[in-house]
Write an enzyme that holds these catalytic residues in place. Structure first.
Site, PDB file in Angstrom:
ATOM      1  N   TRP A  20       0.860  -1.188   0.000  1.00  0.00           N
ATOM      2  CA  TRP A  20       0.000   0.000   0.000  1.00  0.00           C
ATOM      3  C   TRP A  20       0.897   1.240   0.000  1.00  0.00           C
ATOM      4  O   TRP A  20       1.860   1.296   0.782  1.00  0.00           O
ATOM      5  CB  TRP A  20      -0.879  -0.029   1.251  1.00  0.00           C
ATOM      6  CG  TRP A  20      -1.923   1.053   1.295  1.00  0.00           C
ATOM      7  CD1 TRP A  20      -2.404   1.780   0.246  1.00  0.00           C
ATOM      8  CD2 TRP A  20      -2.628   1.507   2.463  1.00  0.00           C
ATOM      9  NE1 TRP A  20      -3.361   2.658   0.685  1.00  0.00           N
ATOM     10  CE2 TRP A  20      -3.516   2.513   2.033  1.00  0.00           C
ATOM     11  CE3 TRP A  20      -2.592   1.155   3.821  1.00  0.00           C
ATOM     12  CZ2 TRP A  20      -4.361   3.179   2.929  1.00  0.00           C
ATOM     13  CZ3 TRP A  20      -3.436   1.815   4.700  1.00  0.00           C
ATOM     14  CH2 TRP A  20      -4.312   2.812   4.252  1.00  0.00           C
ATOM     15  N   TYR A  53      -4.984   0.496  -4.716  1.00  0.00           N
ATOM     16  CA  TYR A  53      -3.745   1.118  -4.241  1.00  0.00           C
ATOM     17  C   TYR A  53      -3.152   1.976  -5.366  1.00  0.00           C
ATOM     18  O   TYR A  53      -2.664   1.453  -6.374  1.00  0.00           O
ATOM     19  CB  TYR A  53      -2.715   0.073  -3.788  1.00  0.00           C
ATOM     20  CG  TYR A  53      -3.123  -0.747  -2.575  1.00  0.00           C
ATOM     21  CD1 TYR A  53      -4.228  -0.399  -1.803  1.00  0.00           C
ATOM     22  CD2 TYR A  53      -2.407  -1.863  -2.186  1.00  0.00           C
ATOM     23  CE1 TYR A  53      -4.599  -1.141  -0.686  1.00  0.00           C
ATOM     24  CE2 TYR A  53      -2.769  -2.613  -1.068  1.00  0.00           C
ATOM     25  CZ  TYR A  53      -3.873  -2.249  -0.333  1.00  0.00           C
ATOM     26  OH  TYR A  53      -4.234  -2.988   0.761  1.00  0.00           O
ATOM     27  N   HIS A 111     -12.066  -6.853  -1.207  1.00  0.00           N
ATOM     28  CA  HIS A 111     -11.359  -5.940  -0.288  1.00  0.00           C
ATOM     29  C   HIS A 111     -12.151  -5.659   0.994  1.00  0.00           C
ATOM     30  O   HIS A 111     -11.580  -5.580   2.074  1.00  0.00           O
ATOM     31  CB  HIS A 111     -11.026  -4.645  -1.033  1.00  0.00           C
ATOM     32  CG  HIS A 111      -9.791  -3.970  -0.552  1.00  0.00           C
ATOM     33  ND1 HIS A 111      -8.947  -3.276  -1.368  1.00  0.00           N
ATOM     34  CD2 HIS A 111      -9.240  -3.866   0.677  1.00  0.00           C
ATOM     35  CE1 HIS A 111      -7.940  -2.779  -0.679  1.00  0.00           C
ATOM     36  NE2 HIS A 111      -8.104  -3.124   0.568  1.00  0.00           N
ATOM     37  N   SER A 140     -11.539  -9.860   2.775  1.00  0.00           N
ATOM     38  CA  SER A 140     -10.772  -8.995   3.658  1.00  0.00           C
ATOM     39  C   SER A 140     -11.751  -8.155   4.471  1.00  0.00           C
ATOM     40  O   SER A 140     -12.833  -7.804   3.976  1.00  0.00           O
ATOM     41  CB  SER A 140      -9.856  -8.096   2.822  1.00  0.00           C
ATOM     42  OG  SER A 140      -9.152  -7.204   3.655  1.00  0.00           O
ATOM     43  N   GLN A 163      -8.234 -11.382   5.178  1.00  0.00           N
ATOM     44  CA  GLN A 163      -7.158 -10.423   5.505  1.00  0.00           C
ATOM     45  C   GLN A 163      -7.742  -9.351   6.438  1.00  0.00           C
ATOM     46  O   GLN A 163      -8.687  -8.659   6.078  1.00  0.00           O
ATOM     47  CB  GLN A 163      -6.614  -9.798   4.224  1.00  0.00           C
ATOM     48  CG  GLN A 163      -5.392  -8.931   4.484  1.00  0.00           C
ATOM     49  CD  GLN A 163      -4.840  -8.266   3.234  1.00  0.00           C
ATOM     50  OE1 GLN A 163      -4.941  -7.058   3.054  1.00  0.00           O
ATOM     51  NE2 GLN A 163      -4.245  -9.063   2.353  1.00  0.00           N
ATOM     52  N   SER A 192      -1.348  -4.281   8.402  1.00  0.00           N
ATOM     53  CA  SER A 192      -0.805  -3.266   9.329  1.00  0.00           C
ATOM     54  C   SER A 192      -0.247  -3.927  10.596  1.00  0.00           C
ATOM     55  O   SER A 192      -0.522  -3.472  11.714  1.00  0.00           O
ATOM     56  CB  SER A 192      -1.867  -2.219   9.694  1.00  0.00           C
ATOM     57  OG  SER A 192      -2.468  -1.675   8.538  1.00  0.00           O
ATOM     58  N   PRO A 193       0.555  -4.986  10.457  1.00  0.00           N
ATOM     59  CA  PRO A 193       0.982  -5.751  11.631  1.00  0.00           C
ATOM     60  C   PRO A 193       1.964  -4.999  12.524  1.00  0.00           C
ATOM     61  O   PRO A 193       2.154  -5.396  13.673  1.00  0.00           O
ATOM     62  CB  PRO A 193       1.655  -6.989  11.024  1.00  0.00           C
ATOM     63  CG  PRO A 193       2.159  -6.519   9.697  1.00  0.00           C
ATOM     64  CD  PRO A 193       1.120  -5.547   9.205  1.00  0.00           C
ATOM     65  N   GLY A 195       1.460  -1.691  13.022  1.00  0.00           N
ATOM     66  CA  GLY A 195       0.743  -0.458  13.348  1.00  0.00           C
ATOM     67  C   GLY A 195       1.123   0.698  12.446  1.00  0.00           C
ATOM     68  O   GLY A 195       1.147   1.846  12.876  1.00  0.00           O
ATOM     69  N   GLY A 238       9.683   0.006   2.803  1.00  0.00           N
ATOM     70  CA  GLY A 238      10.193   0.661   1.599  1.00  0.00           C
ATOM     71  C   GLY A 238      11.699   0.840   1.605  1.00  0.00           C
ATOM     72  O   GLY A 238      12.246   1.447   0.692  1.00  0.00           O
TER      73      GLY A 238
HETATM   74  N1  LIG Z   1      -7.091  -5.274   3.356  1.00  0.00           N
HETATM   75  C1  LIG Z   1      -7.026  -4.049   3.810  1.00  0.00           C
HETATM   76  O1  LIG Z   1      -8.049  -3.363   3.995  1.00  0.00           O
HETATM   77  C2  LIG Z   1      -5.681  -3.468   4.125  1.00  0.00           C
HETATM   78  C3  LIG Z   1      -5.585  -2.286   4.884  1.00  0.00           C
HETATM   79  C4  LIG Z   1      -4.307  -1.810   5.178  1.00  0.00           C
HETATM   80  C5  LIG Z   1      -3.179  -2.469   4.715  1.00  0.00           C
HETATM   81  N2  LIG Z   1      -3.303  -3.599   3.953  1.00  0.00           N
HETATM   82  C6  LIG Z   1      -2.113  -4.322   3.429  1.00  0.00           C
HETATM   83  O2  LIG Z   1      -1.245  -4.595   4.531  1.00  0.00           O
HETATM   84  C7  LIG Z   1       0.043  -4.050   4.265  1.00  0.00           C
HETATM   85  C8  LIG Z   1       0.738  -3.638   5.549  1.00  0.00           C
HETATM   86  O3  LIG Z   1      -0.013  -2.685   6.260  1.00  0.00           O
HETATM   87  P1  LIG Z   1       0.379  -1.118   6.308  1.00  0.00           P
HETATM   88  O4  LIG Z   1       1.164  -0.747   5.125  1.00  0.00           O
HETATM   89  O5  LIG Z   1      -0.906  -0.405   6.565  1.00  0.00           O
HETATM   90  O6  LIG Z   1       1.223  -0.964   7.644  1.00  0.00           O
HETATM   91  P2  LIG Z   1       2.482  -1.698   8.320  1.00  0.00           P
HETATM   92  O7  LIG Z   1       3.027  -2.739   7.454  1.00  0.00           O
HETATM   93  O8  LIG Z   1       2.046  -2.041   9.704  1.00  0.00           O
HETATM   94  O9  LIG Z   1       3.516  -0.489   8.455  1.00  0.00           O
HETATM   95  C9  LIG Z   1       4.170   0.085   7.362  1.00  0.00           C
HETATM   96  C10 LIG Z   1       4.976   1.280   7.876  1.00  0.00           C
HETATM   97  O10 LIG Z   1       5.941   0.809   8.822  1.00  0.00           O
HETATM   98  C11 LIG Z   1       7.249   1.171   8.406  1.00  0.00           C
HETATM   99  N3  LIG Z   1       8.142   0.025   8.691  1.00  0.00           N
HETATM  100  C12 LIG Z   1       8.259  -1.128   7.987  1.00  0.00           C
HETATM  101  N4  LIG Z   1       9.132  -1.960   8.569  1.00  0.00           N
HETATM  102  C13 LIG Z   1       9.613  -1.318   9.667  1.00  0.00           C
HETATM  103  C14 LIG Z   1      10.546  -1.664  10.659  1.00  0.00           C
HETATM  104  N5  LIG Z   1      11.163  -2.846  10.654  1.00  0.00           N
HETATM  105  N6  LIG Z   1      10.799  -0.749  11.651  1.00  0.00           N
HETATM  106  C15 LIG Z   1      10.161   0.434  11.661  1.00  0.00           C
HETATM  107  N7  LIG Z   1       9.262   0.820  10.746  1.00  0.00           N
HETATM  108  C16 LIG Z   1       8.974  -0.051   9.750  1.00  0.00           C
HETATM  109  C17 LIG Z   1       7.163   1.458   6.927  1.00  0.00           C
HETATM  110  O11 LIG Z   1       8.124   2.420   6.587  1.00  0.00           O
HETATM  111  P3  LIG Z   1       8.968   2.321   5.206  1.00  0.00           P
HETATM  112  O12 LIG Z   1       7.973   2.173   4.113  1.00  0.00           O
HETATM  113  O13 LIG Z   1       9.732   3.603   5.211  1.00  0.00           O
HETATM  114  O14 LIG Z   1       9.874   1.123   5.325  1.00  0.00           O
HETATM  115  C18 LIG Z   1       5.740   2.005   6.811  1.00  0.00           C
HETATM  116  O15 LIG Z   1       5.717   3.371   7.138  1.00  0.00           O
HETATM  117  C19 LIG Z   1      -0.275  -2.881   3.319  1.00  0.00           C
HETATM  118  O16 LIG Z   1       0.889  -2.381   2.690  1.00  0.00           O
HETATM  119  C20 LIG Z   1      -1.301  -3.516   2.414  1.00  0.00           C
HETATM  120  O17 LIG Z   1      -0.662  -4.369   1.483  1.00  0.00           O
HETATM  121  C21 LIG Z   1      -4.538  -4.115   3.679  1.00  0.00           C
END
Ligand SMILES: NC(=O)c1ccc[n+]([C@@H]2O[C@H](COP(=O)([O-])OP(=O)(O)OC[C@H]3O[C@@H](n4cnc5c(N)ncnc54)[C@H](OP(=O)(O)O)[C@@H]3O)[C@@H](O)[C@H]2O)c1
Length: 278
Positions: A20, A53, A111, A140, A163, A192-193, A195, A238
């Site tokens: 995302w 996305y 979704h 999801s 999901q 968003s595992p 947060g 990223g």
């Molecule tokens: N089905 C749904 O409705 C739904 C909703 C939300 C998300 N999703 C999916 O779930 C995926 C993950 O969720 P998300 O993107 O919301 O949040 P997330 O994976 O919990 O967090 C991503 C954020 O954390 C940072 N990060 C990553 N690894 C890290 C680490 N080791 N230490 C510190 N910060 C770190 C990333 O920064 P950088 O990018 O700078 O590394 C980014 O800002 C999404 O990308 C999407 O594919 C699905």
């Protein structure tokens, strides 16, 4: 990388990669592709994207990242609820396949629930399986009652995955949804595992546990999620440092003392809570 098995026997890693907000900024494109490729090299071969996305930009970026590596990866995309009619689902899938440069998706998710009847969407997803456009399908943001309704429509019990939002600060699904899914053979994919990289990672409990293990708070959050059987987590990263950090989380073993500290800081749900979504 540790793995879990889906109901049809497919094997997927317990850690995948979210996408995302990837593909939105041209200046970050090369870094994002390199990060996804590094993640694949580290065993996080499941890539999660969606047609919404960046209006297809994330799917295009994933397509570029996996070019020439089709056999190594497991690609997940999602149909938007507004498109989830019989004809709309087929058209949306075709458009996603084109952006991804694929002939078949490994997993296709609804979704979230929208106005189209579940029976119609499930029928369309099953038709896509028959046509070879998707290998399997799931949903999801489905809560306990949504899953029960889904299982009551023809073919609904073939749902492979739900999901859902899950991390230490969002434990509501432990009360009823996760146990129900485990019994029904529906794998959980935690989104968003970590947060979204925000306040969660600054909570003292996560920081203290992390420092005891020479780990990062993000790794502790991922280890927390992976305690659930049949669950995979899909952090989005990223940068190379974040990718490496996340991939190593699958090997972090927390102690009973750590689990007690997590339960004290983030209490498990005492009663049914409505499913949260982002
Ligand atoms: N089905 C749904 O409705 C739904 C909703 C939300 C998300 N999703 C999916 O779930 C995926 C993950 O969720 P998300 O993107 O919301 O949040 P997330 O994976 O919990 O967090 C991503 C954020 O954390 C940072 N990060 C990553 N690894 C890290 C680490 N080791 N230490 C510190 N910060 C770190 C990333 O920064 P950088 O990018 O700078 O590394 C980014 O800002 C999404 O990308 C999407 O594919 C699905």
């Amino acid at each position: 990388m540790k793995t879990i098995q889906l109901r049809d026997g497919a094997v997927i890693p317990v850690l995948g990669q979210g996408t995302w907000m990837m593909g939105d900024a041209p200046a970050r494109r090369a870094d994002e592709i390199a990060a996804l490729q590094l993640g694949i090299d580290a065993g996080m071969v499941l890539l999660d994207t969606a047609e919404i996305y960046g209006d297809g930009a994330s799917e295009e970026l994933v397509g570029e990242a996996i070019a020439g590596r089709r056999d190594e990866v497991f690609v997940v995309s999602k149909v938007a609820p507004s498109n989830a009619s019989a004809r709309g689902t087929a058209a949306a899938c075709e458009a996603s396949l084109k952006r991804l440069g694929l002939e078949r998706l490994d997993l296709y998710l609804l979704h979230w629930r929208g106005r189209h009847p579940l029976a119609e969407t499930v029928g369309a997803l099953e038709d896509l399986v028959t046509a070879g456009k998707i290998a399997r399908w799931g949903v999801s943001n489905f809560d306990f009652e949504d899953m029960e309704e889904l299982f009551a429509v023809p073919g609904g019990a073939r749902c492979a995955v739900n999901q859902i939002l899950y991390h230490p600060g969002e434990r509501g699904i432990e009360f009823d949804l996760l146990p129900w899914m485990e019994r029904a053979g529906v794998a959980a994919m935690a989104y968003s595992p970590i947060g979204q990289g925000g306040d969660l990672l600054r909570r003292p409990a996560l920081r203290e546990i992390a420092s005891r293990h020479g780990a990062s708070p993000a790794q502790v959050a991922l280890a927390f999620a992976l305690r659930q059987p049949g669950l995979i987590a899909i952090p989005k990263a990223g940068s190379p440092a974040h990718v490496r950090d996340n991939a190593a989380a699958a090997d972090l073993a927390l102690t009973p003392e750590d689990w007690a500290a997590l339960d004290a800081a983030f209490p498990p749900p005492p009663r049914k809570m409505p499913l949260s979504m982002i």
